[in-house]
Design an enzyme around this catalytic site. Structure first.
Site, mmCIF file in Angstrom:
data_model
loop_
_atom_site.group_PDB
_atom_site.id
_atom_site.type_symbol
_atom_site.label_atom_id
_atom_site.label_comp_id
_atom_site.label_asym_id
_atom_site.label_seq_id
_atom_site.Cartn_x
_atom_site.Cartn_y
_atom_site.Cartn_z
ATOM 1 N N LYS A 36 37.485 7.085 85.225
ATOM 2 C CA LYS A 36 38.263 6.439 86.282
ATOM 3 C C LYS A 36 38.427 4.981 85.908
ATOM 4 O O LYS A 36 37.571 4.414 85.235
ATOM 5 C CB LYS A 36 37.524 6.538 87.614
ATOM 6 C CG LYS A 36 38.432 6.484 88.810
ATOM 7 C CD LYS A 36 39.056 7.841 89.067
ATOM 8 C CE LYS A 36 40.086 7.807 90.158
ATOM 9 N NZ LYS A 36 40.462 9.173 90.561
ATOM 10 N N ASP A 86 46.348 6.964 90.849
ATOM 11 C CA ASP A 86 45.401 7.191 91.951
ATOM 12 C C ASP A 86 45.926 6.305 93.086
ATOM 13 O O ASP A 86 47.115 5.921 93.060
ATOM 14 C CB ASP A 86 43.973 6.816 91.515
ATOM 15 C CG ASP A 86 42.903 7.304 92.497
ATOM 16 O OD1 ASP A 86 42.575 8.493 92.476
ATOM 17 O OD2 ASP A 86 42.417 6.486 93.313
HETATM 18 O O1 2IT Z 1 41.367 11.751 91.678
HETATM 19 C C1 2IT Z 1 42.098 12.346 90.868
HETATM 20 O O2 2IT Z 1 41.828 13.478 90.468
HETATM 21 C C2 2IT Z 1 43.301 11.671 90.397
HETATM 22 N N1 2IT Z 1 43.555 10.550 90.811
HETATM 23 C C3 2IT Z 1 44.182 12.319 89.364
HETATM 24 C C4 2IT Z 1 43.654 12.050 88.009
HETATM 25 C C5 2IT Z 1 44.533 12.527 86.873
HETATM 26 O O3 2IT Z 1 44.132 12.251 85.735
HETATM 27 O O4 2IT Z 1 45.580 13.133 87.092
#
Ligand code: 2IT
Length: 445
Positions: A124, A164
């Site tokens: 993240k 996100d």
């Molecule tokens: O919390 C999540 O799963 C997302 N924000 C999507 C992450 C992604 O790599 O598509």
């Protein structure tokens, strides 16, 4: 494993990181029993290794605002775990972003990605940059400055960021543009959530919300209930809330509430095409208020300062932010007869709220299972990029459907407690076992 001992050690190493500690505690408590049946995990110190991110990249992001003032924000990428695939996870732009938040999100992402059936590790990233009220030019300059620092740490086989909270198609576009310029190659697999003409996947914008509703459908079917005719309260009005509201409406449910930081919109007649399209407009306005929805549609009422959980509903879908549904909110929902709660946001419910729902034995499922359709479809975008092809919407939707069904089955299998399905336990155990076995097989690294 002794959960309290591990938690004490973690609290000593990461004092005050409440979201991170909360997320780890929830997982450890639900996997403890299974873990203790595997001495080989204990011997390899799997849990002690798994709760710490592999690496954290932090950087300064300096940019110039529309008044010519120089602004400095903090940027981060938490590369949490790469046991089953390259790091994968979103980027969050929000004024409250800090390392505790991104570590909790990266930790959760590791288990979520394991559940998707696809080979993706967990990560993240983000910044404390606040997009609210920023002009398009400011957003672009910030995204460019952010990518200038990040680009050397990512790649299709290294780490693949996506959107996100606060990061959607527009931001991914600006980041990709800068990446391409710096890397001097057209390497679409480096980011997901791209535009459709330059490597994006059909259904990716809808996928988190659509997948959530497919999961809810499976939960309801198993419990002998139906979405058709059910009333649904949704928090938030962003991309995820929009996808959930769209699919819920399509499947015959009535979405009677959406909300924002300013209050809740009570929408007794449910959504229609015009209202759903307006949700997107409202989000794109960058003002972060939901009140205008009730000014535009005469049958809707805005109630300032109230949450979505104050509206009487059958099904509650948190779609906004972590810990947005508290113990008190849970009591209010139960008193109003709510019989299903599915987290679409990551860790949308506090531990007290989860305990309240589980004690009442209503249907409850955690974000890492319910919202996994978003990252799963990112995984499908990566596959299409690697193959230099694009699938039709129907093909992607069918794969998403299948993945959500698999996740539901995995949760049911690992989370059975007599005649009650503990989806929290099921998701945590299924995700954990996959990552733990991979770590074990790859030795002490
Ligand atoms: O919390 C999540 O799963 C997302 N924000 C999507 C992450 C992604 O790599 O598509």
């Amino acid at each position: 494993m002794n959960v309290n001992e591990i938690m004490l050690d973690l609290e000593r190493k990461h004092p005050g990181e409440s979201e991170y500690l909360q997320a780890v505690r929830e997982v450890l408590e639900s996997i403890e029993e299974v873990y203790n049946q595997h001495p080989e995990f204990e011997k390899a110190k799997i849990v002690e290794r798994m709760v710490e991110p592999d690496r954290i990249i932090t950087f300064r992001v300096t940019w110039v605002d529309d008044n010519g003032e120089i602004q400095t924000n903090l940027g981060y990428r938490v590369q949490f775990n790469s046991a089953i695939g390259p790091y994968k996870g979103g980027i969050r732009f929000h004024k409250a972003v800090n390392l505790s938040m991104l570590k909790f999100l990266g930790f959760e992402q590791t288990f979520k990605n394991a559940l998707t059936t696809l080979p993706m590790g967990g990560a993240k990233g983000g910044s404390d940059f606040d997009p609210v009220g920023k002009s398009d030019g400011e957003i672009m300059r910030f995204c460019q400055a952010f990518m200038w620092e990040l680009w050397q740490n990512i790649g299709p086989d290294t780490d693949v960021p996506a959107g996100d909270v606060g990061v959607g198609g527009r931001e991914i576009g600006y980041m990709y543009g800068m990446y391409k310029k710096l890397a001097r190659e057209y390497n679409t697999g480096v980011l997901t959530g791209k535009g459709l003409t330059w490597g994006g996947s059909l259904i990716r914008p809808e996928a988190t919300g659509f997948g959530a509703l497919y999961f809810v459908e499976h939960m309801l079917n198993r419990a002998g209930k139906e979405l058709k005719g059910a009333t649904v309260a949704i928090s938030g009005f962003g991309n995820v809330a929009w996808g959930a509201a769209t699919k819920a409406t399509e499947l015959g449910a009535k979405v009677i509430a959406i909300s924002g930081p300013d209050g809740v919109v009570y929408n007794p007649n449910g959504m229609n095409e015009e209202k759903l399209a307006y949700m997107l407009e409202l989000r794109a306005s960058n003002r972060n208020i939901v009140a205008p929805f009730a000014e535009k549609f005469a049958d809707a009422t805005f109630i300032p300062g109230k949450k979505a959980w104050s509206v009487k509903c059958d099904i509650a879908l948190p779609c906004a932010f972590q810990n947005e549904l508290t113990g008190a909110d849970a009591e209010e929902l139960l008193a109003n007869g709510t019989w299903c709660v599915a987290e679409v946001s990551n860790m949308g419910c506090t531990p007290e709220a989860i305990a309240t729902f589980q004690k009442a034995r209503i249907l409850f499922a955690p974000g890492k299972a319910v919202n996994a359709g978003g990252v799963a479809t990112s995984g499908l975008e990566m596959t299409q990029n690697a193959m230099h092809i694009s699938w039709s919407a129907a093909e992607v939707d069918e794969k998403l459907h299948y993945i959500m069904q698999s996740i539901h089955e995995a949760c049911v299998k690992a989370g059975a407690e007599g005649d009650y399905t503990n989806y929290v336990k099921g998701a945590n155990i299924a995700g954990f076992l996959k990552v733990a076995r991979a770590m074990l097989e790859q030795g002490i690294v």
